[in-house]
Design a protein around this motif. Sequence first.
Motif, PDB file in Angstrom:
ATOM      1  N   UNK A 195       6.602  13.458  -0.103  1.00  0.00           N
ATOM      2  CA  UNK A 195       7.228  12.177   0.219  1.00  0.00           C
ATOM      3  C   UNK A 195       6.305  11.046  -0.194  1.00  0.00           C
ATOM      4  N   UNK A 196       6.900  10.008  -0.782  1.00  0.00           N
ATOM      5  CA  UNK A 196       6.176   8.793  -1.169  1.00  0.00           C
ATOM      6  C   UNK A 196       6.639   7.653  -0.271  1.00  0.00           C
ATOM      7  N   UNK A 197       5.695   6.958   0.343  1.00  0.00           N
ATOM      8  CA  UNK A 197       5.977   5.861   1.253  1.00  0.00           C
ATOM      9  C   UNK A 197       5.292   4.591   0.776  1.00  0.00           C
ATOM     10  N   UNK A 198       5.795   3.444   1.264  1.00  0.00           N
ATOM     11  CA  UNK A 198       5.130   2.167   1.017  1.00  0.00           C
ATOM     12  C   UNK A 198       5.269   1.309   2.267  1.00  0.00           C
ATOM     13  N   UNK A 199       4.361   0.343   2.398  1.00  0.00           N
ATOM     14  CA  UNK A 199       4.469  -0.684   3.426  1.00  0.00           C
ATOM     15  C   UNK A 199       3.662  -1.888   2.975  1.00  0.00           C
ATOM     16  N   UNK A 200       4.005  -3.060   3.467  1.00  0.00           N
ATOM     17  CA  UNK A 200       3.237  -4.249   3.080  1.00  0.00           C
ATOM     18  C   UNK A 200       1.789  -4.120   3.525  1.00  0.00           C
ATOM     19  N   UNK A 201       0.871  -4.571   2.696  1.00  0.00           N
ATOM     20  CA  UNK A 201      -0.539  -4.586   3.077  1.00  0.00           C
ATOM     21  C   UNK A 201      -0.659  -5.467   4.304  1.00  0.00           C
ATOM     22  N   UNK A 202      -1.466  -5.036   5.256  1.00  0.00           N
ATOM     23  CA  UNK A 202      -1.592  -5.772   6.507  1.00  0.00           C
ATOM     24  C   UNK A 202      -0.600  -5.290   7.541  1.00  0.00           C
ATOM     25  N   UNK A 203       0.108  -4.188   7.237  1.00  0.00           N
ATOM     26  CA  UNK A 203       1.080  -3.637   8.175  1.00  0.00           C
ATOM     27  C   UNK A 203       0.435  -3.054   9.419  1.00  0.00           C
ATOM     28  N   UNK A 204      -0.845  -2.711   9.318  1.00  0.00           N
ATOM     29  CA  UNK A 204      -1.575  -2.201  10.479  1.00  0.00           C
ATOM     30  C   UNK A 204      -2.106  -3.367  11.289  1.00  0.00           C
ATOM     31  N   UNK A 205      -2.307  -3.145  12.567  1.00  0.00           N
ATOM     32  CA  UNK A 205      -2.892  -4.177  13.416  1.00  0.00           C
ATOM     33  C   UNK A 205      -4.299  -4.495  12.953  1.00  0.00           C
ATOM     34  N   UNK A 206      -4.733  -5.696  13.216  1.00  0.00           N
ATOM     35  CA  UNK A 206      -6.075  -6.117  12.799  1.00  0.00           C
ATOM     36  C   UNK A 206      -7.113  -5.166  13.372  1.00  0.00           C
ATOM     37  N   UNK A 207      -8.026  -4.735  12.530  1.00  0.00           N
ATOM     38  CA  UNK A 207      -9.110  -3.860  12.976  1.00  0.00           C
ATOM     39  C   UNK A 207      -8.746  -2.387  13.008  1.00  0.00           C
ATOM     40  N   UNK A 208      -7.506  -2.051  12.739  1.00  0.00           N
ATOM     41  CA  UNK A 208      -7.098  -0.646  12.763  1.00  0.00           C
ATOM     42  C   UNK A 208      -6.818  -0.169  11.356  1.00  0.00           C
ATOM     43  N   UNK A 209      -7.025   1.119  11.133  1.00  0.00           N
ATOM     44  CA  UNK A 209      -6.613   1.708   9.872  1.00  0.00           C
ATOM     45  C   UNK A 209      -5.678   2.854  10.206  1.00  0.00           C
ATOM     46  N   UNK A 210      -4.469   2.507  10.622  1.00  0.00           N
ATOM     47  CA  UNK A 210      -3.525   3.522  11.071  1.00  0.00           C
ATOM     48  C   UNK A 210      -3.067   4.422   9.941  1.00  0.00           C
ATOM     49  N   UNK A 211      -3.150   3.957   8.708  1.00  0.00           N
ATOM     50  CA  UNK A 211      -2.764   4.798   7.583  1.00  0.00           C
ATOM     51  C   UNK A 211      -3.627   6.043   7.505  1.00  0.00           C
ATOM     52  N   UNK A 212      -4.941   5.865   7.626  1.00  0.00           N
ATOM     53  CA  UNK A 212      -5.842   7.019   7.587  1.00  0.00           C
ATOM     54  C   UNK A 212      -5.667   7.902   8.813  1.00  0.00           C
ATOM     55  N   UNK A 213      -5.494   7.296   9.971  1.00  0.00           N
ATOM     56  CA  UNK A 213      -5.291   8.080  11.188  1.00  0.00           C
ATOM     57  C   UNK A 213      -3.998   8.877  11.097  1.00  0.00           C
ATOM     58  N   UNK A 225      10.136   5.950   0.098  1.00  0.00           N
ATOM     59  CA  UNK A 225      10.562   5.478  -1.219  1.00  0.00           C
ATOM     60  C   UNK A 225      11.256   6.597  -1.981  1.00  0.00           C
ATOM     61  N   UNK A 226      10.652   7.798  -1.937  1.00  0.00           N
ATOM     62  CA  UNK A 226      11.183   8.891  -2.739  1.00  0.00           C
ATOM     63  C   UNK A 226      10.626  10.218  -2.236  1.00  0.00           C
ATOM     64  N   UNK A 227      11.397  11.273  -2.437  1.00  0.00           N
ATOM     65  CA  UNK A 227      10.946  12.642  -2.190  1.00  0.00           C
ATOM     66  C   UNK A 227      11.091  13.399  -3.498  1.00  0.00           C
ATOM     67  N   UNK A 228      10.014  14.040  -3.935  1.00  0.00           N
ATOM     68  CA  UNK A 228      10.031  14.790  -5.188  1.00  0.00           C
ATOM     69  C   UNK A 228       9.441  16.180  -4.957  1.00  0.00           C
ATOM     70  N   UNK A 229       9.692  17.067  -5.895  1.00  0.00           N
ATOM     71  CA  UNK A 229       9.081  18.390  -5.862  1.00  0.00           C
ATOM     72  C   UNK A 229       7.656  18.268  -6.380  1.00  0.00           C
ATOM     73  N   UNK A 243       0.875  -1.167   0.000  1.00  0.00           N
ATOM     74  CA  UNK A 243       0.000   0.000   0.000  1.00  0.00           C
ATOM     75  C   UNK A 243       0.911   1.216   0.000  1.00  0.00           C
ATOM     76  N   UNK A 244       0.417   2.303  -0.548  1.00  0.00           N
ATOM     77  CA  UNK A 244       1.239   3.499  -0.739  1.00  0.00           C
ATOM     78  C   UNK A 244       0.576   4.720  -0.121  1.00  0.00           C
ATOM     79  N   UNK A 245       1.411   5.709   0.198  1.00  0.00           N
ATOM     80  CA  UNK A 245       0.937   6.930   0.825  1.00  0.00           C
ATOM     81  C   UNK A 245       1.814   8.080   0.352  1.00  0.00           C
TER      82      UNK A 245
END
Length: 75
Positions: A43-61, A31-35, A5-7
């Motif tokens: 800033x562009x980030x990535x993490x494996x899907x399922x990186x958040x604890x079950x039942x949480x959506x820490x990406x949105x928070x 992953x990268x910083x661009x203008x 998943x990306x952010x």
Amino acid sequence: MTTWEYLTTPLLIHNTAAILNNWGKQGWELVQVVTGPEGGLVAYFKRPVGGASAGENTGLAAAAQAARQFEEGSA
């Protein structure tokens, strides 16, 4: 095979380390910083899907928290 998943988030020059550390603590890898289209840094980030604890959506928070920090910094 790993699924990602990306952010994206704006980076404030005076608060870059805090922003990067905030995302890193939540499992996001830079992953990268661009203008961005308006001249600021993005800033562009990535993490494996399922990186958040079950039942949480820490990406949105975390996105909401980063947005608040961005708005407070530009006020």
